[in-house]
Design a protein around this motif. Sequence first.
Motif, PDB file in Angstrom:
ATOM      1  N   PRO A 119     127.614  82.544 -27.413  1.00 24.28           N
ATOM      2  CA  PRO A 119     127.195  82.281 -26.027  1.00 24.28           C
ATOM      3  C   PRO A 119     128.213  82.809 -25.023  1.00 24.28           C
ATOM      4  CG  PRO A 119     127.940  80.249 -27.087  1.00 24.28           C
ATOM      5  CD  PRO A 119     127.869  81.292 -28.164  1.00 24.28           C
ATOM      6  N   ASP A 120     127.726  83.350 -23.917  1.00 21.58           N
ATOM      7  CA  ASP A 120     128.610  83.811 -22.849  1.00 21.58           C
ATOM      8  C   ASP A 120     129.029  82.631 -21.980  1.00 21.58           C
ATOM      9  OD1 ASP A 120     128.394  86.403 -23.710  1.00 21.58           O
ATOM     10  OD2 ASP A 120     126.822  86.954 -22.288  1.00 21.58           O
ATOM     11  N   GLY A 121     130.237  82.710 -21.463  1.00 17.51           N
ATOM     12  CA  GLY A 121     130.710  81.663 -20.564  1.00 17.51           C
ATOM     13  C   GLY A 121     132.184  81.798 -20.300  1.00 17.51           C
ATOM     14  N   PRO A 122     132.681  81.188 -19.220  1.00 18.67           N
ATOM     15  CA  PRO A 122     134.076  81.373 -18.819  1.00 18.67           C
ATOM     16  C   PRO A 122     135.062  80.467 -19.534  1.00 18.67           C
ATOM     17  CG  PRO A 122     132.927  80.045 -17.198  1.00 18.67           C
ATOM     18  CD  PRO A 122     131.901  80.463 -18.206  1.00 18.67           C
ATOM     19  N   ASP A 123     134.626  79.294 -19.997  1.00 17.13           N
ATOM     20  CA  ASP A 123     135.549  78.323 -20.578  1.00 17.13           C
ATOM     21  C   ASP A 123     134.767  77.327 -21.420  1.00 17.13           C
ATOM     22  OD1 ASP A 123     134.385  76.447 -18.750  1.00 17.13           O
ATOM     23  OD2 ASP A 123     135.805  77.082 -17.213  1.00 17.13           O
ATOM     24  N   GLU A 124     135.446  76.257 -21.854  1.00 15.49           N
ATOM     25  CA  GLU A 124     134.853  75.305 -22.796  1.00 15.49           C
ATOM     26  C   GLU A 124     133.581  74.635 -22.266  1.00 15.49           C
ATOM     27  OE1 GLU A 124     137.763  71.528 -21.593  1.00 15.49           O
ATOM     28  OE2 GLU A 124     137.989  72.559 -23.509  1.00 15.49           O
ATOM     29  N   SER A 125     133.376  74.664 -20.960  1.00 16.81           N
ATOM     30  CA  SER A 125     132.171  74.052 -20.400  1.00 16.81           C
ATOM     31  C   SER A 125     130.904  74.780 -20.852  1.00 16.81           C
ATOM     32  CB  SER A 125     132.237  74.048 -18.868  1.00 16.81           C
ATOM     33  OG  SER A 125     132.241  75.379 -18.357  1.00 16.81           O
ATOM     34  N   ALA A 126     131.042  76.010 -21.315  1.00 12.38           N
ATOM     35  CA  ALA A 126     129.884  76.793 -21.740  1.00 12.38           C
ATOM     36  C   ALA A 126     129.704  76.798 -23.263  1.00 12.38           C
ATOM     37  CB  ALA A 126     130.007  78.227 -21.232  1.00 12.38           C
ATOM     38  N   ASN A 127     130.527  76.026 -23.990  1.00  9.63           N
ATOM     39  CA  ASN A 127     130.347  75.923 -25.436  1.00  9.63           C
ATOM     40  C   ASN A 127     129.007  75.247 -25.735  1.00  9.63           C
ATOM     41  OD1 ASN A 127     132.865  77.054 -25.687  1.00  9.63           O
ATOM     42  ND2 ASN A 127     133.911  75.129 -26.145  1.00  9.63           N
ATOM     43  N   VAL A 128     128.410  75.614 -26.858  1.00 13.64           N
ATOM     44  CA  VAL A 128     127.063  75.138 -27.193  1.00 13.64           C
ATOM     45  C   VAL A 128     127.128  74.250 -28.432  1.00 13.64           C
ATOM     46  CG1 VAL A 128     124.740  75.821 -27.904  1.00 13.64           C
ATOM     47  CG2 VAL A 128     125.977  77.170 -26.181  1.00 13.64           C
ATOM     48  N   GLU A 129     126.616  73.034 -28.302  1.00  7.92           N
ATOM     49  CA  GLU A 129     126.605  72.129 -29.452  1.00  7.92           C
ATOM     50  C   GLU A 129     125.663  72.659 -30.527  1.00  7.92           C
ATOM     51  OE1 GLU A 129     125.252  67.581 -30.257  1.00  7.92           O
ATOM     52  OE2 GLU A 129     126.800  67.870 -28.720  1.00  7.92           O
ATOM     53  N   HIS A 130     126.158  72.670 -31.755  1.00  5.51           N
ATOM     54  CA  HIS A 130     125.407  73.189 -32.899  1.00  5.51           C
ATOM     55  C   HIS A 130     124.704  72.061 -33.644  1.00  5.51           C
ATOM     56  CE1 HIS A 130     124.904  75.175 -36.878  1.00  5.51           C
ATOM     57  NE2 HIS A 130     124.889  76.307 -36.183  1.00  5.51           N
ATOM     58  N   HIS A 131     125.453  71.019 -34.012  1.00  5.95           N
ATOM     59  CA  HIS A 131     124.865  69.835 -34.632  1.00  5.95           C
ATOM     60  C   HIS A 131     125.883  68.706 -34.637  1.00  5.95           C
ATOM     61  CE1 HIS A 131     126.835  71.842 -38.136  1.00  5.95           C
ATOM     62  NE2 HIS A 131     127.112  70.600 -38.495  1.00  5.95           N
ATOM     63  N   ARG A 132     125.402  67.508 -34.982  1.00  5.21           N
ATOM     64  CA  ARG A 132     126.253  66.323 -35.054  1.00  5.21           C
ATOM     65  C   ARG A 132     126.117  65.666 -36.420  1.00  5.21           C
ATOM     66  NH1 ARG A 132     126.861  62.882 -29.511  1.00  5.21           N
ATOM     67  NH2 ARG A 132     127.016  64.639 -28.052  1.00  5.21           N
ATOM     68  N   PHE A 133     127.141  64.861 -36.752  1.00  7.48           N
ATOM     69  CA  PHE A 133     127.080  64.054 -37.962  1.00  7.48           C
ATOM     70  C   PHE A 133     127.642  62.676 -37.641  1.00  7.48           C
ATOM     71  CE2 PHE A 133     129.145  62.126 -41.607  1.00  7.48           C
ATOM     72  CZ  PHE A 133     128.138  62.158 -42.557  1.00  7.48           C
ATOM     73  N   GLY A 134     126.939  61.633 -38.109  1.00 11.72           N
ATOM     74  CA  GLY A 134     127.434  60.271 -37.962  1.00 11.72           C
ATOM     75  C   GLY A 134     127.181  59.685 -36.589  1.00 11.72           C
ATOM     76  N   GLU A 135     127.339  58.368 -36.524  1.00 11.20           N
ATOM     77  CA  GLU A 135     127.158  57.633 -35.271  1.00 11.20           C
ATOM     78  C   GLU A 135     128.527  57.259 -34.713  1.00 11.20           C
ATOM     79  OE1 GLU A 135     125.035  56.330 -32.159  1.00 11.20           O
ATOM     80  OE2 GLU A 135     124.155  57.232 -33.970  1.00 11.20           O
TER      81      GLU A 135
END
Length: 431
Positions: A119-135
């Motif tokens: 993904p394009d973006g200037p900083d960590e705010s543009a990171n894209v969540e891929h998946h989660r594990f656990g609660e």
Amino acid sequence: MLDIKWIRDNPEALKHALMRRGQSADLAEATASEAIRLDDARRANIKSLQEAQERRNAASKEIGKAKATKDEARAAELMEEVARIKSFIQDGEAKERELDAALDAALSVIPNPPLDDVPDGPDESANVEHHRFGEPRQFNWAREHFELGEGLGMMDFERAAKLAGARFTVVKSHLARLERALGQFMINLHTIEHGYTEVIPPLMVRDEVMYGTGQLPKFAEDLFKTTDGRWLIPTAEVPLTNLVREEILEEKDLPLRFTALTPCFRSEAGSAGRDVRGMLRQHQFNKVELVSITAQEKSIDEHERMLACAEEVLKRLGLAYRVVTLCTGDMGFGSRKTYDIEVWLPGQKKFREISSCSVCGDFQGRRMNARYRPAGEPKGTRFVHTLNGSGVAVGRALIAVMETWQNEDGSVTVPDVLLPLMGGVARIEKL
């Protein structure tokens, strides 16, 4: 390092890649143009040297003929020409070394182009969540790790500062054993179940080794240097990846998978004011590193495999986490694509990075001059593809275990998977 031939053939692709990484259009244009200009000068110098050497060889033959016919005047004239050519060649060879060094310097600071799906973006705010594990655990009385550690009497930041200054920690008693158990658990998992070869590498390395993995010359200020000119490793990625430097491997022997549990040393030059409390961001910390050396066609699949190996550590510790794909402005200099694993810290009430898994293509292989012979191509070689990832940061795993498995009275329950390594200690309580 990028291939100058690729840059010459694809200048617009390089400009686009640099702009995706945050460079302005003008700077991207200048970067590509400067590399090509230096290569043009190098090629022109090589051509003039070749022509001079051809003329020197021809003139030397003519000298023999002139002497054979007793034409001493012509022989003397030719000998003077050969002497001039010899001087020209010596100067040209010195210039060639200078141009080679200048081109290498220009190429050495050009970052790796990101893959198309980053993904394009200037900083960590543009990171894209891929998946989660656990609660993620959430409770009103959750404490941060440094509060827990000091309350237990097993983390001492004040004495550490007396010993070494800021960003160091003294960990003792059962918490020290817990950190040691975490490292041993990770190494056992990766070697016994995931097929990595354990390595105990040097903790100090030479300039060319840091250059091979991309820490030098661009990131020298982030490193510690010894009085004899060696560098303390910022991660075991550096010596593990360089195990194959200047070698030619056979494709049938790939992939090579290495792992190591080592101390790591970082100056944290760019992190003033960040995470100053506790042991999240230290000058010295322990980490289990994963490194893969692969053939070109296998590196993307190996990236997914490496991520799964790192995730398995957190799953078995019962830690909630998420995986994010880093955007172009947040990923590392030598990476083509990076996944970060961010573990949930109940005390901070946020996800924090505990592992980065990166695929680098042939970027490091070219810097290390590490190659392999593709099957069916006995005369040709390619640069190896390299990958690295944390499997995982041991100190941050200690933090996550403490905060996730803390109890209201300030004690910490030891995860079941670590009990065989804790000598019967199932609950860590105040000294």
